[in-house]
Design a protein around this motif. Sequence first.
Motif, PDB file in Angstrom:
ATOM      1  N   LYS A 143       0.866  -1.182   0.000  1.00 33.71           N
ATOM      2  CA  LYS A 143       0.000   0.000   0.000  1.00 33.71           C
ATOM      3  C   LYS A 143       0.898   1.225   0.000  1.00 33.71           C
ATOM      4  O   LYS A 143       1.760   1.384   0.863  1.00 33.71           O
ATOM      5  N   VAL A 144       0.685   2.103  -0.981  1.00 37.84           N
ATOM      6  CA  VAL A 144       1.613   3.209  -1.229  1.00 37.84           C
ATOM      7  C   VAL A 144       0.973   4.552  -0.880  1.00 37.84           C
ATOM      8  O   VAL A 144      -0.168   4.821  -1.249  1.00 37.84           O
ATOM      9  N   ASN A 145       1.737   5.380  -0.179  1.00 36.74           N
ATOM     10  CA  ASN A 145       1.299   6.736   0.140  1.00 36.74           C
ATOM     11  C   ASN A 145       2.045   7.705  -0.772  1.00 36.74           C
ATOM     12  O   ASN A 145       3.260   7.868  -0.666  1.00 36.74           O
ATOM     13  N   LEU A 146       1.315   8.369  -1.680  1.00 36.89           N
ATOM     14  CA  LEU A 146       1.910   9.297  -2.648  1.00 36.89           C
ATOM     15  C   LEU A 146       1.449  10.736  -2.424  1.00 36.89           C
ATOM     16  O   LEU A 146       1.628  11.585  -3.292  1.00 36.89           O
ATOM     17  N   SER A 147       0.910  11.008  -1.269  1.00 36.82           N
ATOM     18  CA  SER A 147       0.325  12.325  -1.006  1.00 36.82           C
ATOM     19  C   SER A 147       1.391  13.400  -0.800  1.00 36.82           C
ATOM     20  O   SER A 147       2.562  13.111  -0.550  1.00 36.82           O
ATOM     21  N   ASN A 148       0.958  14.657  -0.946  1.00 38.06           N
ATOM     22  CA  ASN A 148       1.806  15.832  -0.695  1.00 38.06           C
ATOM     23  C   ASN A 148       3.069  15.848  -1.555  1.00 38.06           C
ATOM     24  O   ASN A 148       4.181  16.059  -1.046  1.00 38.06           O
ATOM     25  N   ASN A 149       2.901  15.604  -2.843  1.00 40.38           N
ATOM     26  CA  ASN A 149       3.952  15.753  -3.831  1.00 40.38           C
ATOM     27  C   ASN A 149       3.455  16.718  -4.915  1.00 40.38           C
ATOM     28  O   ASN A 149       2.244  16.816  -5.150  1.00 40.38           O
ATOM     29  N   PRO A 150       4.338  17.434  -5.585  1.00 40.33           N
ATOM     30  CA  PRO A 150       3.914  18.396  -6.626  1.00 40.33           C
ATOM     31  C   PRO A 150       3.608  17.711  -7.955  1.00 40.33           C
ATOM     32  O   PRO A 150       4.304  17.898  -8.953  1.00 40.33           O
ATOM     33  N   TRP A 151       2.564  16.909  -7.990  1.00 36.91           N
ATOM     34  CA  TRP A 151       2.265  16.062  -9.138  1.00 36.91           C
ATOM     35  C   TRP A 151       1.849  16.850 -10.377  1.00 36.91           C
ATOM     36  O   TRP A 151       1.124  17.834 -10.296  1.00 36.91           O
ATOM     37  N   LEU A 152       2.302  16.353 -11.530  1.00 35.74           N
ATOM     38  CA  LEU A 152       1.777  16.783 -12.821  1.00 35.74           C
ATOM     39  C   LEU A 152       0.654  15.826 -13.186  1.00 35.74           C
ATOM     40  O   LEU A 152       0.883  14.621 -13.347  1.00 35.74           O
ATOM     41  N   CYS A 153      -0.557  16.343 -13.278  1.00 34.42           N
ATOM     42  CA  CYS A 153      -1.708  15.486 -13.557  1.00 34.42           C
ATOM     43  C   CYS A 153      -1.827  15.264 -15.060  1.00 34.42           C
ATOM     44  O   CYS A 153      -2.189  16.179 -15.807  1.00 34.42           O
ATOM     45  N   ASP A 154      -1.501  14.052 -15.479  1.00 33.93           N
ATOM     46  CA  ASP A 154      -1.549  13.690 -16.894  1.00 33.93           C
ATOM     47  C   ASP A 154      -1.771  12.196 -17.005  1.00 33.93           C
ATOM     48  O   ASP A 154      -2.060  11.510 -16.011  1.00 33.93           O
ATOM     49  N   CYS A 155      -1.638  11.676 -18.214  1.00 35.20           N
ATOM     50  CA  CYS A 155      -1.867  10.251 -18.458  1.00 35.20           C
ATOM     51  C   CYS A 155      -0.901   9.376 -17.657  1.00 35.20           C
ATOM     52  O   CYS A 155      -1.261   8.314 -17.165  1.00 35.20           O
ATOM     53  N   ARG A 156       0.339   9.838 -17.505  1.00 37.16           N
ATOM     54  CA  ARG A 156       1.345   9.052 -16.783  1.00 37.16           C
ATOM     55  C   ARG A 156       0.951   8.848 -15.322  1.00 37.16           C
ATOM     56  O   ARG A 156       1.094   7.751 -14.781  1.00 37.16           O
ATOM     57  N   LEU A 157       0.470   9.898 -14.678  1.00 36.12           N
ATOM     58  CA  LEU A 157       0.025   9.782 -13.294  1.00 36.12           C
ATOM     59  C   LEU A 157      -1.214   8.898 -13.203  1.00 36.12           C
ATOM     60  O   LEU A 157      -1.359   8.095 -12.269  1.00 36.12           O
ATOM     61  N   GLN A 158      -2.093   9.015 -14.174  1.00 30.60           N
ATOM     62  CA  GLN A 158      -3.296   8.183 -14.192  1.00 30.60           C
ATOM     63  C   GLN A 158      -2.924   6.701 -14.278  1.00 30.60           C
ATOM     64  O   GLN A 158      -3.494   5.871 -13.565  1.00 30.60           O
ATOM     65  N   GLU A 159      -1.948   6.365 -15.123  1.00 30.62           N
ATOM     66  CA  GLU A 159      -1.493   4.975 -15.233  1.00 30.62           C
ATOM     67  C   GLU A 159      -0.845   4.500 -13.942  1.00 30.62           C
ATOM     68  O   GLU A 159      -1.020   3.351 -13.531  1.00 30.62           O
ATOM     69  N   LEU A 160      -0.093   5.384 -13.276  1.00 30.18           N
ATOM     70  CA  LEU A 160       0.557   5.028 -12.012  1.00 30.18           C
ATOM     71  C   LEU A 160      -0.478   4.734 -10.935  1.00 30.18           C
ATOM     72  O   LEU A 160      -0.374   3.717 -10.226  1.00 30.18           O
ATOM     73  N   ILE A 161      -1.475   5.600 -10.814  1.00 31.22           N
ATOM     74  CA  ILE A 161      -2.503   5.421  -9.779  1.00 31.22           C
ATOM     75  C   ILE A 161      -3.261   4.112  -9.982  1.00 31.22           C
ATOM     76  O   ILE A 161      -3.622   3.429  -9.018  1.00 31.22           O
ATOM     77  N   ARG A 162      -3.457   3.747 -11.235  1.00 30.94           N
ATOM     78  CA  ARG A 162      -4.174   2.497 -11.528  1.00 30.94           C
ATOM     79  C   ARG A 162      -3.302   1.268 -11.284  1.00 30.94           C
ATOM     80  O   ARG A 162      -3.821   0.165 -11.116  1.00 30.94           O
TER      81      ARG A 162
END
Length: 263
Positions: A143-162
């Motif tokens: 279980k991964v905690n990725l909160s409080n990072n300056p994320w670029l919201c794009d397809c790459r982040l969407q694939e990572l979250i999934r």
Amino acid sequence: MTAAQRVLLYPITMGLLLQSLFFLFLLGSCLHPAAAFPKGCYPSEEEGLKTFRCSNAQLTEIPRDIPNDTNKLYLDFNRIPFLPRDAFRDLPLLLELDLSHNAIARVESGAFQGLAEHLHSLDLSSNRLVSVSKDAFSNLKAKVNLSNNPWLCDCRLQELIRAVELAADSSGGIVCDSSTQEEHVGKAFLQVIADTDFCNVYKKTTDIAMLVTMFGWFAMVISYLVYYVRQNQEDARRHLEYLKSLPSKQRRSEESSTISTVV
């Protein structure tokens, strides 16, 4: 002191000296592992689990010589900038890994290689992650905690979250610091992707770009053909006008010459 007394005392003195050297050797052997640890790092045991703590130790890289039977590793509140490939390959029994509050901006593919079987908690919160490939978390079941990072919201982040399982109550902390669509900045990513499929938008954009490129090439070819045909027509018109401007005899001669040349 007589010679006899000195002879009697010699074995006793040598024995005590050897005994002292032996104890010093044992003491040095016991202290050696601790001395090999970076300043601020120490092993302990918590709830029956072997723990290695390097919290707030001013580290700028993953420390070496971490005991390979460690179950819980705390590297939080340091200055680690990135995670290299095979960073934790010698820790096959690791259950919990805390990397929160660092300066991690890059995670290489294979950084968590070897942890897939046992690791069940990974904390990467409060770092400098902007974009990370899903391959960096390949086969990871933690279980991964990725909160409080300056994320670029794009397809790459969407694939990572999934691709990963998010830690409980951490999803709301994954916020768009920047985005391919300006209206999403400042919003929680899971809220955004409820209405927007970044990967589908990206695919459509790519398809449109390809169509525009193909149309551009097609237009260039057509333009060249039109120019070529018009240029030939202009040359033919000029030649006809030239022939018409000649006296009749010379014109016939020119035409005959032209025919002969062609033949």
